[in-house]
Write a protein that holds these residues in place. Sequence first.
Motif, PDB file in Angstrom:
ATOM      1  N   GLU A 104       0.839  -1.191   0.000  1.00 55.82           N
ATOM      2  CA  GLU A 104       0.000   0.000   0.000  1.00 55.82           C
ATOM      3  C   GLU A 104       0.879   1.248   0.000  1.00 55.82           C
ATOM      4  OE1 GLU A 104      -3.537   1.056  -0.754  1.00 55.82           O
ATOM      5  OE2 GLU A 104      -2.973  -1.012  -0.381  1.00 55.82           O
ATOM      6  N   GLY A 105       1.990   1.186   0.772  1.00 54.25           N
ATOM      7  CA  GLY A 105       2.906   2.324   0.846  1.00 54.25           C
ATOM      8  C   GLY A 105       3.576   2.609  -0.489  1.00 54.25           C
ATOM      9  N   THR A 123     -14.110  -5.521  -0.584  1.00 57.08           N
ATOM     10  CA  THR A 123     -13.272  -4.355  -0.276  1.00 57.08           C
ATOM     11  C   THR A 123     -11.984  -4.378  -1.093  1.00 57.08           C
ATOM     12  OG1 THR A 123     -14.142  -4.421   1.962  1.00 57.08           O
ATOM     13  CG2 THR A 123     -12.193  -3.062   1.591  1.00 57.08           C
ATOM     14  N   VAL A 124     -11.358  -5.555  -1.215  1.00 63.61           N
ATOM     15  CA  VAL A 124     -10.108  -5.656  -1.973  1.00 63.61           C
ATOM     16  C   VAL A 124     -10.323  -5.170  -3.411  1.00 63.61           C
ATOM     17  CG1 VAL A 124      -8.428  -7.259  -2.954  1.00 63.61           C
ATOM     18  CG2 VAL A 124      -9.169  -7.525  -0.596  1.00 63.61           C
ATOM     19  N   VAL A 125     -11.409  -5.660  -4.044  1.00 62.71           N
ATOM     20  CA  VAL A 125     -11.682  -5.328  -5.446  1.00 62.71           C
ATOM     21  C   VAL A 125     -11.952  -3.830  -5.604  1.00 62.71           C
ATOM     22  CG1 VAL A 125     -13.279  -5.732  -7.344  1.00 62.71           C
ATOM     23  CG2 VAL A 125     -12.562  -7.637  -5.913  1.00 62.71           C
ATOM     24  N   ILE A 126     -12.827  -3.280  -4.754  1.00 58.66           N
ATOM     25  CA  ILE A 126     -13.235  -1.879  -4.898  1.00 58.66           C
ATOM     26  C   ILE A 126     -12.094  -0.944  -4.504  1.00 58.66           C
ATOM     27  CG2 ILE A 126     -14.910  -0.150  -4.136  1.00 58.66           C
ATOM     28  CD1 ILE A 126     -16.806  -2.579  -3.600  1.00 58.66           C
ATOM     29  N   ARG A 127     -11.346  -1.353  -3.491  1.00 55.33           N
ATOM     30  CA  ARG A 127     -10.238  -0.533  -3.030  1.00 55.33           C
ATOM     31  C   ARG A 127      -9.200  -0.326  -4.134  1.00 55.33           C
ATOM     32  NH1 ARG A 127      -6.508  -2.310   2.113  1.00 55.33           N
ATOM     33  NH2 ARG A 127      -5.317  -0.394   2.287  1.00 55.33           N
ATOM     34  N   VAL A 153      -9.237   4.213   1.402  1.00 54.40           N
ATOM     35  CA  VAL A 153      -8.532   4.965   0.363  1.00 54.40           C
ATOM     36  C   VAL A 153      -8.628   6.467   0.610  1.00 54.40           C
ATOM     37  CG1 VAL A 153      -8.417   5.432  -2.106  1.00 54.40           C
ATOM     38  CG2 VAL A 153      -8.897   3.135  -1.305  1.00 54.40           C
ATOM     39  N   ARG A 154      -9.811   6.933   1.037  1.00 49.26           N
ATOM     40  CA  ARG A 154     -10.029   8.369   1.176  1.00 49.26           C
ATOM     41  C   ARG A 154      -9.993   8.856   2.621  1.00 49.26           C
ATOM     42  NH1 ARG A 154     -12.953   9.797  -3.391  1.00 49.26           N
ATOM     43  NH2 ARG A 154     -11.917   8.838  -5.159  1.00 49.26           N
TER      44      ARG A 154
END
Lengths: 325, 265
Positions: free
Chosen positions: A322-323, B152-156, B87-88
């Motif tokens: 992610e980083g 969540t993995v897919v949308i993220r 993400v946000r």
Amino acid sequence: MSMNQTAAEEIKADSQAPAYSDNRLRHWLGSRWRPGRWVTVGLPYFWLLLFFFLPFIIVFQISLAEPQIAQPPYTALLEWVDEAVLQVRLNLGNYALVVEDELYRAAFLNSLWVGLVCTLGCLLIGYPMAYAIATAPERWRVPLLMMIILPFWTSFLIRVYAWIGILKGNGLLNNFLLALGLIDEPLAILHTQTAVYIGVVYSYLPFMVLPLYANLSRLDMTLLEAAADLGCRPWRAFLRVTLPLSLPGILAGSLLVFIPVVGEFVIPDLLGGPDSLMVGRMLWTEFFSNKDWPLASALALVLLALLVVPFVALQRWQSRLEGER
Amino acid sequence: MKTRRWPLYSLLAFGYAFLYVPVLLLVVYSFNASRLVTVWGGFSTHWYGELLNNTQILDAAWLSVRIATVNATLATVLGTLAAMALVRGGRFRGRGGFELLLTAPLVMPEVIVGLSLLLLFVAMQHSIGWPDGRGFTTITIAHITFSMAYATVVIRARLAQMDRSLEEAAMDLGARPIVVYLRITLPLIAPALLSAWLLAFTLSLDDLVIASFVAGPASTTLPMVVYSSVRLGVSPQINALASLILLFVSLAVIVAGLAMARKRD
């Protein structure tokens, strides 16, 4: 009420300063837009705490109880005696049994062993596949990758079932080998540990290929060209450049395979035999056949404890990925 | 730099054969006239007819589809919210714990999840009287809990790649955040929402272990019927059922894939 407040805040923000997009974006995403924030974080968080985290506390609690023939089939830890004395009864016997009993110990060791062998098996088959896809011509990559993902979408149970028909004593593989004259009598593969290995590697292969592909496709090919220019042979360049650079992918894929396989139930149950003892299967039997809920809980928690280390490693890898983004 | 590619490609072909041959054999033998699954007795659609008259399987399939639909919808909603938060959301208190709770269901052995959820439901029923009995509700809740992690993995992934300039432009033009979210953000991540929904749907349709723990005596899902009949041995009806499931899933994935490819162009 809170909606009105937000609206009021927004109007205030509008009148105070020109609406710079940056400001408003931060306004929206930042901590000041409370209702949206509460919903986006709060709702999934609450769900997971209630239905994923809380159950573990209950499992822990029940693992300290004793089984009894009643509804629910375990003793209470806290009990009022004479209305004034609170009696606490903790039973560590389940854990003692799980750790000391030969059968359970063998099941744990065998589960870890199956996890290890199958992770290696997936790596041996999956690495060349991921490498071939990552270095294939651009327009081939998406369809090739789709073909890896497609089996993952189809039923797991059915894919395991397919192997029963193949590996049976009078199954397709034996018929085929007998017809070719390679063997004289049917091989006994179904209901052995070998069948478990085959079934697990088959079912979990996509979990290995995908993270490996993700890693290898970002590999800087100029490094290999540089190695070749300097006279390095391809095989050596692979060992000294590609392989070390793909270690994060190898680690991620291995963990994605290893962790769930150690607790696997369906594959050892359908393909394995009496010798393929695995924790998932023992837990199932203790729960459904012996109705010993406390012992099943203790088995679940010991299994969880064994998987904590690989799990933390996976979590680390993910946050590092992610980083990088 | 020219290296020989054929050894690599033959390994790749071997890998694909390993993945696909068992499934293809399964489909081929669903058209076998013989009851013996492994001996070819001529072409027949007999087992498909038999399957359509098997009310036990049809009832279980209907229950599974209902659970999978509700599960996929709610898991996609929760997954979207969770992905937005990750993400946000920037830094917020408890973010580490949140991420841990979203990763754990992806790899957690199913027997542990199933057992722990059942014990929760039993304890809840004991103390607050809900859920009253086990069946549709408890299975759906259990499925949402692990499906939302996949959603969540897919949308993220999609949200993280998304170009924010459109959202910013809309805000500059004075659109309210909720309007921006509904009219810009959601349409942009729609392909990911579709994949997440389909993934959650198939995960639910496929789950045997967790459903077995949290199901009541009256509710039997499709995988539970398949499992109990497979334990008794191989049966051509199950081959026919498997082929139908494979057909539906492949069609859904291919249609969704084409739709997304067109959208991208």
